[in-house]
Scaffold this motif. Structure first.
Motif, PDB file in Angstrom:
ATOM      1  N   VAL A  80      -2.243   9.513  -0.288  1.00 43.30           N
ATOM      2  CA  VAL A  80      -0.842   9.428   0.142  1.00 43.30           C
ATOM      3  C   VAL A  80      -0.768   9.127   1.641  1.00 43.30           C
ATOM      4  CG1 VAL A  80       1.308  10.739   0.398  1.00 43.30           C
ATOM      5  CG2 VAL A  80       0.003  10.871  -1.743  1.00 43.30           C
ATOM      6  N   ALA A  81      -1.625   9.759   2.422  1.00 46.12           N
ATOM      7  CA  ALA A  81      -1.648   9.512   3.870  1.00 46.12           C
ATOM      8  C   ALA A  81      -2.068   8.074   4.178  1.00 46.12           C
ATOM      9  CB  ALA A  81      -2.587  10.500   4.554  1.00 46.12           C
ATOM     10  N   ALA A  82      -3.097   7.588   3.487  1.00 43.70           N
ATOM     11  CA  ALA A  82      -3.557   6.208   3.712  1.00 43.70           C
ATOM     12  C   ALA A  82      -2.482   5.207   3.294  1.00 43.70           C
ATOM     13  CB  ALA A  82      -4.856   5.958   2.959  1.00 43.70           C
ATOM     14  N   ALA A  83      -1.857   5.454   2.153  1.00 43.35           N
ATOM     15  CA  ALA A  83      -0.822   4.552   1.654  1.00 43.35           C
ATOM     16  C   ALA A  83       0.401   4.521   2.574  1.00 43.35           C
ATOM     17  CB  ALA A  83      -0.417   4.956   0.242  1.00 43.35           C
ATOM     18  N   SER A  84       0.636   5.593   3.292  1.00 44.25           N
ATOM     19  CA  SER A  84       1.809   5.653   4.171  1.00 44.25           C
ATOM     20  C   SER A  84       1.732   4.620   5.304  1.00 44.25           C
ATOM     21  CB  SER A  84       1.990   7.056   4.736  1.00 44.25           C
ATOM     22  OG  SER A  84       1.012   7.337   5.720  1.00 44.25           O
ATOM     23  N   ILE A  85       0.549   4.102   5.561  1.00 41.63           N
ATOM     24  CA  ILE A  85       0.396   3.053   6.584  1.00 41.63           C
ATOM     25  C   ILE A  85       1.250   1.838   6.226  1.00 41.63           C
ATOM     26  CG2 ILE A  85      -1.264   1.403   7.587  1.00 41.63           C
ATOM     27  CD1 ILE A  85      -3.375   3.697   7.282  1.00 41.63           C
ATOM     28  N   LEU A  86       1.420   1.591   4.928  1.00 46.04           N
ATOM     29  CA  LEU A  86       2.194   0.433   4.482  1.00 46.04           C
ATOM     30  C   LEU A  86       3.666   0.746   4.227  1.00 46.04           C
ATOM     31  CD1 LEU A  86      -0.196  -1.263   1.893  1.00 46.04           C
ATOM     32  CD2 LEU A  86       0.059  -1.740   4.333  1.00 46.04           C
ATOM     33  N   LYS A  87       4.043   2.006   4.313  1.00 46.34           N
ATOM     34  CA  LYS A  87       5.374   2.443   3.890  1.00 46.34           C
ATOM     35  C   LYS A  87       6.504   1.577   4.451  1.00 46.34           C
ATOM     36  CE  LYS A  87       8.333   6.474   3.554  1.00 46.34           C
ATOM     37  NZ  LYS A  87       8.508   7.884   3.877  1.00 46.34           N
ATOM     38  N   GLU A  88       6.556   1.390   5.734  1.00 44.90           N
ATOM     39  CA  GLU A  88       7.645   0.631   6.362  1.00 44.90           C
ATOM     40  C   GLU A  88       7.383  -0.869   6.384  1.00 44.90           C
ATOM     41  OE1 GLU A  88      10.526   2.048   7.233  1.00 44.90           O
ATOM     42  OE2 GLU A  88       9.692   3.932   6.474  1.00 44.90           O
ATOM     43  N   ALA A  89       6.135  -1.276   6.168  1.00 49.61           N
ATOM     44  CA  ALA A  89       5.760  -2.684   6.286  1.00 49.61           C
ATOM     45  C   ALA A  89       5.761  -3.424   4.957  1.00 49.61           C
ATOM     46  CB  ALA A  89       4.374  -2.798   6.923  1.00 49.61           C
ATOM     47  N   LYS A  90       5.742  -2.690   3.866  1.00 47.82           N
ATOM     48  CA  LYS A  90       5.593  -3.278   2.535  1.00 47.82           C
ATOM     49  C   LYS A  90       6.903  -3.871   2.032  1.00 47.82           C
ATOM     50  CE  LYS A  90       5.348  -0.382  -0.713  1.00 47.82           C
ATOM     51  NZ  LYS A  90       4.939   0.782  -1.454  1.00 47.82           N
ATOM     52  N   GLU A  91       6.818  -5.116   1.569  1.00 51.77           N
ATOM     53  CA  GLU A  91       7.967  -5.770   0.950  1.00 51.77           C
ATOM     54  C   GLU A  91       7.887  -5.679  -0.566  1.00 51.77           C
ATOM     55  OE1 GLU A  91       9.007 -10.385   0.445  1.00 51.77           O
ATOM     56  OE2 GLU A  91       9.241  -9.651   2.506  1.00 51.77           O
ATOM     57  N   ASN A  92       6.673  -5.775  -1.103  1.00 56.81           N
ATOM     58  CA  ASN A  92       6.509  -5.781  -2.543  1.00 56.81           C
ATOM     59  C   ASN A  92       5.113  -5.267  -2.921  1.00 56.81           C
ATOM     60  OD1 ASN A  92       7.185  -6.205  -5.211  1.00 56.81           O
ATOM     61  ND2 ASN A  92       7.729  -8.360  -4.934  1.00 56.81           N
ATOM     62  N   ARG A  93       4.996  -4.859  -4.187  1.00 57.89           N
ATOM     63  CA  ARG A  93       3.746  -4.318  -4.708  1.00 57.89           C
ATOM     64  C   ARG A  93       3.637  -4.694  -6.169  1.00 57.89           C
ATOM     65  NH1 ARG A  93       2.531   0.085  -7.860  1.00 57.89           N
ATOM     66  NH2 ARG A  93       0.614   1.212  -7.433  1.00 57.89           N
ATOM     67  N   ALA A  94       2.436  -5.058  -6.597  1.00 60.03           N
ATOM     68  CA  ALA A  94       2.141  -5.297  -8.011  1.00 60.03           C
ATOM     69  C   ALA A  94       0.865  -4.546  -8.351  1.00 60.03           C
ATOM     70  CB  ALA A  94       1.958  -6.794  -8.275  1.00 60.03           C
ATOM     71  N   CYS A  95       0.799  -4.018  -9.571  1.00 62.47           N
ATOM     72  CA  CYS A  95      -0.355  -3.203  -9.952  1.00 62.47           C
ATOM     73  C   CYS A  95      -0.716  -3.453 -11.409  1.00 62.47           C
ATOM     74  CB  CYS A  95      -0.024  -1.730  -9.739  1.00 62.47           C
ATOM     75  SG  CYS A  95      -1.342  -0.595 -10.232  1.00 62.47           S
ATOM     76  N   VAL A  96      -2.010  -3.368 -11.678  1.00 59.22           N
ATOM     77  CA  VAL A  96      -2.494  -3.386 -13.060  1.00 59.22           C
ATOM     78  C   VAL A  96      -3.663  -2.408 -13.153  1.00 59.22           C
ATOM     79  CG1 VAL A  96      -4.079  -5.342 -12.723  1.00 59.22           C
ATOM     80  CG2 VAL A  96      -3.210  -4.842 -15.005  1.00 59.22           C
ATOM     81  N   ASP A  97      -3.696  -1.649 -14.249  1.00 53.16           N
ATOM     82  CA  ASP A  97      -4.796  -0.746 -14.559  1.00 53.16           C
ATOM     83  C   ASP A  97      -5.323  -1.167 -15.926  1.00 53.16           C
ATOM     84  OD1 ASP A  97      -4.440   1.005 -12.295  1.00 53.16           O
ATOM     85  OD2 ASP A  97      -2.674   1.806 -13.314  1.00 53.16           O
ATOM     86  N   TYR A  98      -6.627  -1.471 -15.999  1.00 54.01           N
ATOM     87  CA  TYR A  98      -7.182  -1.911 -17.270  1.00 54.01           C
ATOM     88  C   TYR A  98      -8.563  -1.342 -17.478  1.00 54.01           C
ATOM     89  CZ  TYR A  98      -9.685  -5.473 -14.543  1.00 54.01           C
ATOM     90  OH  TYR A  98     -10.487  -6.115 -13.633  1.00 54.01           O
ATOM     91  N   THR A  99      -8.939  -1.205 -18.732  1.00 53.63           N
ATOM     92  CA  THR A  99     -10.244  -0.658 -19.099  1.00 53.63           C
ATOM     93  C   THR A  99     -11.278  -1.758 -19.136  1.00 53.63           C
ATOM     94  OG1 THR A  99      -9.167   1.044 -20.400  1.00 53.63           O
ATOM     95  CG2 THR A  99     -11.496   0.641 -20.864  1.00 53.63           C
ATOM     96  N   ILE A 100     -12.454  -1.457 -18.558  1.00 57.45           N
ATOM     97  CA  ILE A 100     -13.555  -2.429 -18.626  1.00 57.45           C
ATOM     98  C   ILE A 100     -14.704  -1.820 -19.411  1.00 57.45           C
ATOM     99  CG2 ILE A 100     -12.949  -3.688 -16.568  1.00 57.45           C
ATOM    100  CD1 ILE A 100     -15.087  -2.131 -15.053  1.00 57.45           C
TER     101      ILE A 100
END
Length: 99
Positions: free
Chosen positions: A79-99
């Protein structure tokens, strides 16, 4: 094993120097997380070098289970590391898949 891939687009209002600073700080913080979060199997942050592409940052990580991904998402160090992008982020995309 579960791959957790996240793409980030930073705000266009940021200067190139601001974007570079934010991206480098985010990369350093995220790639340091395995020392604190032992269930991260692998994690890497790629910074886009191609200005013709939409996304600025790619986070590529691996976990044993989707439950580990969910625990990572709420872990205080993440959460602390992700907060670096908090004010700078315009968009986010995510995928979680099994390999």
């Amino acid at each position: 094993m579960v791959k957790h891939i996240v793409l980030f687009k930073l705000k266009e209002t940021l200067s190139p120097a601001e974007k570079t600073d934010i991206m480098n700080r985010f990369k350093t913080a995220i790639e340091a997380l395995p020392a604190t979060i032992p269930f991260i199997r692998d994690i890497h942050v790629g910074l886009n070098e191609n200005p013709a592409e939409v996304w600025d940052i790619c986070l590529d990580s691996s976990f044993d289970t989707l439950d580990d991904v969910k625990a990572y998402a709420i872990h205080p160090a993440h959460v602390a590391a992700a907060s670096i992008l908090k004010e700078a982020k315009e968009n986010r995309a995510c995928v979680d898949y099994t390999i």
